[in-house]
Design a protein around this motif. Structure first.
Motif, PDB file in Angstrom:
ATOM      1  N   ASP A   1       0.830  -1.214   0.000  1.00  0.00           N
ATOM      2  CA  ASP A   1       0.000   0.000   0.000  1.00  0.00           C
ATOM      3  C   ASP A   1       0.859   1.256   0.000  1.00  0.00           C
ATOM      4  N   LEU A   2       1.903   1.256   0.786  1.00  0.00           N
ATOM      5  CA  LEU A   2       2.806   2.411   0.837  1.00  0.00           C
ATOM      6  C   LEU A   2       3.533   2.585  -0.493  1.00  0.00           C
ATOM      7  N   ILE A   3       4.045   1.505  -1.030  1.00  0.00           N
ATOM      8  CA  ILE A   3       4.784   1.566  -2.293  1.00  0.00           C
ATOM      9  C   ILE A   3       3.861   2.010  -3.430  1.00  0.00           C
ATOM     10  N   LEU A   4       2.687   1.389  -3.521  1.00  0.00           N
ATOM     11  CA  LEU A   4       1.763   1.719  -4.606  1.00  0.00           C
ATOM     12  C   LEU A   4       1.267   3.153  -4.518  1.00  0.00           C
ATOM     13  N   SER A   5       1.132   3.681  -3.312  1.00  0.00           N
ATOM     14  CA  SER A   5       0.657   5.063  -3.162  1.00  0.00           C
ATOM     15  C   SER A   5       1.664   6.074  -3.706  1.00  0.00           C
ATOM     16  N   LYS A   6       2.922   5.672  -3.819  1.00  0.00           N
ATOM     17  CA  LYS A   6       3.970   6.587  -4.282  1.00  0.00           C
ATOM     18  C   LYS A   6       4.345   6.394  -5.750  1.00  0.00           C
ATOM     19  N   LEU A   7       3.911   5.302  -6.329  1.00  0.00           N
ATOM     20  CA  LEU A   7       4.276   5.024  -7.719  1.00  0.00           C
ATOM     21  C   LEU A   7       3.477   5.894  -8.674  1.00  0.00           C
ATOM     22  N   GLU A   8       4.165   6.509  -9.603  1.00  0.00           N
ATOM     23  CA  GLU A   8       3.515   7.347 -10.616  1.00  0.00           C
ATOM     24  C   GLU A   8       3.779   6.826 -12.026  1.00  0.00           C
ATOM     25  N   ASN A   9       4.277   5.604 -12.111  1.00  0.00           N
ATOM     26  CA  ASN A   9       4.710   5.054 -13.389  1.00  0.00           C
ATOM     27  C   ASN A   9       3.814   3.936 -13.914  1.00  0.00           C
ATOM     28  N   LEU A  10       2.618   3.792 -13.354  1.00  0.00           N
ATOM     29  CA  LEU A  10       1.759   2.664 -13.713  1.00  0.00           C
ATOM     30  C   LEU A  10       0.670   3.013 -14.717  1.00  0.00           C
ATOM     31  N   ASN A  11       0.618   4.263 -15.124  1.00  0.00           N
ATOM     32  CA  ASN A  11      -0.457   4.724 -16.005  1.00  0.00           C
ATOM     33  C   ASN A  11       0.118   5.362 -17.270  1.00  0.00           C
ATOM     34  N   ASN A  12       1.132   4.730 -17.818  1.00  0.00           N
ATOM     35  CA  ASN A  12       1.862   5.310 -18.935  1.00  0.00           C
ATOM     36  C   ASN A  12       1.392   4.703 -20.257  1.00  0.00           C
ATOM     37  N   THR A  13       0.740   5.494 -21.074  1.00  0.00           N
ATOM     38  CA  THR A  13       0.267   4.999 -22.372  1.00  0.00           C
ATOM     39  C   THR A  13       1.419   4.772 -23.350  1.00  0.00           C
ATOM     40  N   ASP A  14       2.575   5.344 -23.056  1.00  0.00           N
ATOM     41  CA  ASP A  14       3.755   5.192 -23.910  1.00  0.00           C
ATOM     42  C   ASP A  14       4.863   4.449 -23.175  1.00  0.00           C
ATOM     43  N   CYS A  15       4.482   3.415 -22.426  1.00  0.00           N
ATOM     44  CA  CYS A  15       5.452   2.731 -21.564  1.00  0.00           C
ATOM     45  C   CYS A  15       6.555   2.016 -22.328  1.00  0.00           C
ATOM     46  N   LEU A  16       6.348   1.713 -23.600  1.00  0.00           N
ATOM     47  CA  LEU A  16       7.399   1.043 -24.359  1.00  0.00           C
ATOM     48  C   LEU A  16       8.579   1.974 -24.617  1.00  0.00           C
ATOM     49  N   ASN A  17       8.346   3.264 -24.513  1.00  0.00           N
ATOM     50  CA  ASN A  17       9.423   4.230 -24.715  1.00  0.00           C
ATOM     51  C   ASN A  17       9.892   4.868 -23.416  1.00  0.00           C
ATOM     52  N   CYS A  18       9.361   4.421 -22.302  1.00  0.00           N
ATOM     53  CA  CYS A  18       9.729   4.979 -20.995  1.00  0.00           C
ATOM     54  C   CYS A  18      10.135   3.848 -20.060  1.00  0.00           C
ATOM     55  N   ILE A  19      11.403   3.768 -19.773  1.00  0.00           N
ATOM     56  CA  ILE A  19      11.909   2.726 -18.891  1.00  0.00           C
ATOM     57  C   ILE A  19      11.331   2.918 -17.497  1.00  0.00           C
ATOM     58  N   CYS A  20      11.140   1.813 -16.809  1.00  0.00           N
ATOM     59  CA  CYS A  20      10.618   1.785 -15.436  1.00  0.00           C
ATOM     60  C   CYS A  20       9.171   2.273 -15.405  1.00  0.00           C
ATOM     61  N   SER A  21       8.370   1.814 -16.368  1.00  0.00           N
ATOM     62  CA  SER A  21       6.964   2.207 -16.404  1.00  0.00           C
ATOM     63  C   SER A  21       6.111   1.075 -16.967  1.00  0.00           C
ATOM     64  N   SER A  22       4.804   1.245 -16.795  1.00  0.00           N
ATOM     65  CA  SER A  22       3.854   0.243 -17.259  1.00  0.00           C
ATOM     66  C   SER A  22       2.541   0.921 -17.654  1.00  0.00           C
ATOM     67  N   ASN A  23       1.762   0.219 -18.442  1.00  0.00           N
ATOM     68  CA  ASN A  23       0.423   0.661 -18.817  1.00  0.00           C
ATOM     69  C   ASN A  23      -0.651  -0.101 -18.041  1.00  0.00           C
ATOM     70  N   ILE A  24      -0.281  -0.715 -16.940  1.00  0.00           N
ATOM     71  CA  ILE A  24      -1.199  -1.592 -16.200  1.00  0.00           C
ATOM     72  C   ILE A  24      -2.505  -0.908 -15.827  1.00  0.00           C
ATOM     73  N   LEU A  25      -2.447   0.327 -15.324  1.00  0.00           N
ATOM     74  CA  LEU A  25      -3.679   1.008 -14.935  1.00  0.00           C
ATOM     75  C   LEU A  25      -4.502   1.420 -16.153  1.00  0.00           C
ATOM     76  N   CYS A  26      -3.834   1.790 -17.229  1.00  0.00           N
ATOM     77  CA  CYS A  26      -4.550   2.125 -18.480  1.00  0.00           C
ATOM     78  C   CYS A  26      -5.387   0.938 -18.944  1.00  0.00           C
TER      79      CYS A  26
END
Length: 160
Positions: A126-151
């Motif tokens: 919960d603490l870790i997820l509350s601080k992550l800002e890299n989970l909603n990246n529509t261009d995650c293939l071009n951004c290291i350390c990111s994901s489109n999971i929330l999208c």
């Protein structure tokens, strides 16, 4: 609804499932849906899970959504394009973890004991997820350390 997650991890390790389930539990309303994981030992095996996917679909009386969860690893990997095409052809959603799931959630791309790291993640998820800002990246293939999971999950699940 049934969410079928096809994961690039061994069933005995179960690491990717821990991260994804914690993400679902943190961001989305309590489930009025079921989650069914299917495990593939590596990226190439993600393309060969039709029998297991169909078995899960037939066991469930209702709507099934198939989501393939893959590590991006290397930009030049031809399997990346194959996965994209495979998902388009089969109407599956595709979650990318760039470079890998540990890099996205722990900012560590070289985790040696993935099972232990994922168990430790759960203790503070919960603490870790509350601080992550890299989970909603529509261009995650071009951004290291990111994901489109929330999208992707936003299309099927209701946010808290």
């Amino acid at each position: 609804m049934q969410l079928i997650l096809v994961l690039e991890t061994r069933k005995s390790c179960n690491s990717d499932y821990r991260y994804i389930k914690a993400t679902i539990d943190y961001f989305y309303k309590p489930r009025s849906f079921s989650i069914r994981p299917i495990y593939a030992k590596n990226k190439s095996e993600l393309l060969n899970q039709e029998r297991k996917i169909n078995n899960e679909k037939h066991k469930y009386d209702g709507r099934s959504v198939v989501v393939i969860c893959a590590d991006f690893d290397r930009k030049d990997d031809p399997l990346n394009d194959e996965l994209i095409e495979y998902c388009k052809e089969n109407n599956y959603a595709l979650i990318w973890m760039n470079l890998n799931v540990e890099h996205v959630f722990l900012n560590d791309k070289n985790v040696t004991n993935k099972e232990k790291a994922s168990i430790n993640f759960l203790k503070n998820s919960d603490l870790i997820l509350s601080k992550l800002e890299n989970l909603n990246n529509t261009d995650c293939l071009n951004c290291i350390c990111s994901s489109n999971i929330l999208c992707i999950l936003d299309k099927y699940l209701e946010k808290k």
